[in-house]
Design a protein around this motif. Structure first.
Motif, PDB file in Angstrom:
ATOM      1  N   TYR A   1       0.741  -1.179   0.160  1.00  0.00           N
ATOM      2  CA  TYR A   1       0.251  -0.091  -0.117  1.00  0.00           C
ATOM      3  C   TYR A   1       0.908   1.135  -0.238  1.00  0.00           C
ATOM      4  N   LEU A   2       1.779   1.124   0.915  1.00  0.00           N
ATOM      5  CA  LEU A   2       2.698   2.556   0.729  1.00  0.00           C
ATOM      6  C   LEU A   2       3.511   2.734  -0.315  1.00  0.00           C
ATOM      7  N   GLU A   3       3.925   1.603  -1.099  1.00  0.00           N
ATOM      8  CA  GLU A   3       4.597   1.650  -2.276  1.00  0.00           C
ATOM      9  C   GLU A   3       3.800   2.323  -3.364  1.00  0.00           C
ATOM     10  N   TRP A   4       2.358   1.796  -3.391  1.00  0.00           N
ATOM     11  CA  TRP A   4       1.246   2.167  -4.317  1.00  0.00           C
ATOM     12  C   TRP A   4       1.121   3.759  -4.039  1.00  0.00           C
ATOM     13  N   ILE A   5       0.784   4.413  -2.663  1.00  0.00           N
ATOM     14  CA  ILE A   5       0.424   5.807  -2.673  1.00  0.00           C
ATOM     15  C   ILE A   5       1.824   6.552  -3.016  1.00  0.00           C
ATOM     16  N   TYR A   6       3.048   5.928  -2.719  1.00  0.00           N
ATOM     17  CA  TYR A   6       4.252   6.586  -3.027  1.00  0.00           C
ATOM     18  C   TYR A   6       4.415   6.888  -4.441  1.00  0.00           C
ATOM     19  N   LYS A   7       3.886   6.097  -5.458  1.00  0.00           N
ATOM     20  CA  LYS A   7       3.958   6.087  -6.913  1.00  0.00           C
ATOM     21  C   LYS A   7       2.864   7.095  -7.319  1.00  0.00           C
ATOM     22  N   LEU A   8       1.629   6.778  -6.507  1.00  0.00           N
ATOM     23  CA  LEU A   8       0.461   7.759  -6.965  1.00  0.00           C
ATOM     24  C   LEU A   8       0.714   9.063  -6.613  1.00  0.00           C
ATOM     25  N   ASP A   9       1.355   9.546  -5.617  1.00  0.00           N
ATOM     26  CA  ASP A   9       1.827  10.942  -5.173  1.00  0.00           C
ATOM     27  C   ASP A   9       3.008  11.288  -5.977  1.00  0.00           C
ATOM     28  N   GLY A  10       3.676  10.625  -6.729  1.00  0.00           N
ATOM     29  CA  GLY A  10       4.702  10.884  -7.414  1.00  0.00           C
ATOM     30  C   GLY A  10       6.139  11.014  -7.270  1.00  0.00           C
ATOM     31  N   ARG A  11       5.999  10.723  -5.831  1.00  0.00           N
ATOM     32  CA  ARG A  11       7.400  10.669  -5.144  1.00  0.00           C
ATOM     33  C   ARG A  11       8.288   9.732  -5.945  1.00  0.00           C
ATOM     34  N   ASP A  12       8.091   8.626  -6.699  1.00  0.00           N
ATOM     35  CA  ASP A  12       9.048   7.970  -7.646  1.00  0.00           C
ATOM     36  C   ASP A  12       9.855   8.723  -8.539  1.00  0.00           C
TER      37      ASP A  12
END
Length: 66
Positions: free
Chosen positions: A32-43
């Protein structure tokens, strides 16, 4: 003495869970954290909080059912 992270406290407060069930919960939390990390554009390297997970769970709290 360091205070344990709230998630650690929550899992330790569930003695009825088998150790493997706690592992599954932690794996799901990380996904879940990985998913919202990418959703937020932090990748993306251009994001001001690139490589930082701090505040993500709070930012998306209540938006997605977990």
């Amino acid at each position: 003495m360091a205070v344990p992270h709230p998630h650690v406290v929550v899992l330790n407060a569930m003695p009825e869970l088998e150790p493997w069930q706690k592992v599954v919960i932690e794996d799901d939390r990380q996904e879940y954290l990985e998913w919202i990390y990418k959703l937020d554009g932090r990748d993306k390297k251009s994001h001001p909080l690139h490589s930082v997970y701090t505040g993500l769970a709070e930012k998306y709290k209540g938006i997605f059912a977990v």
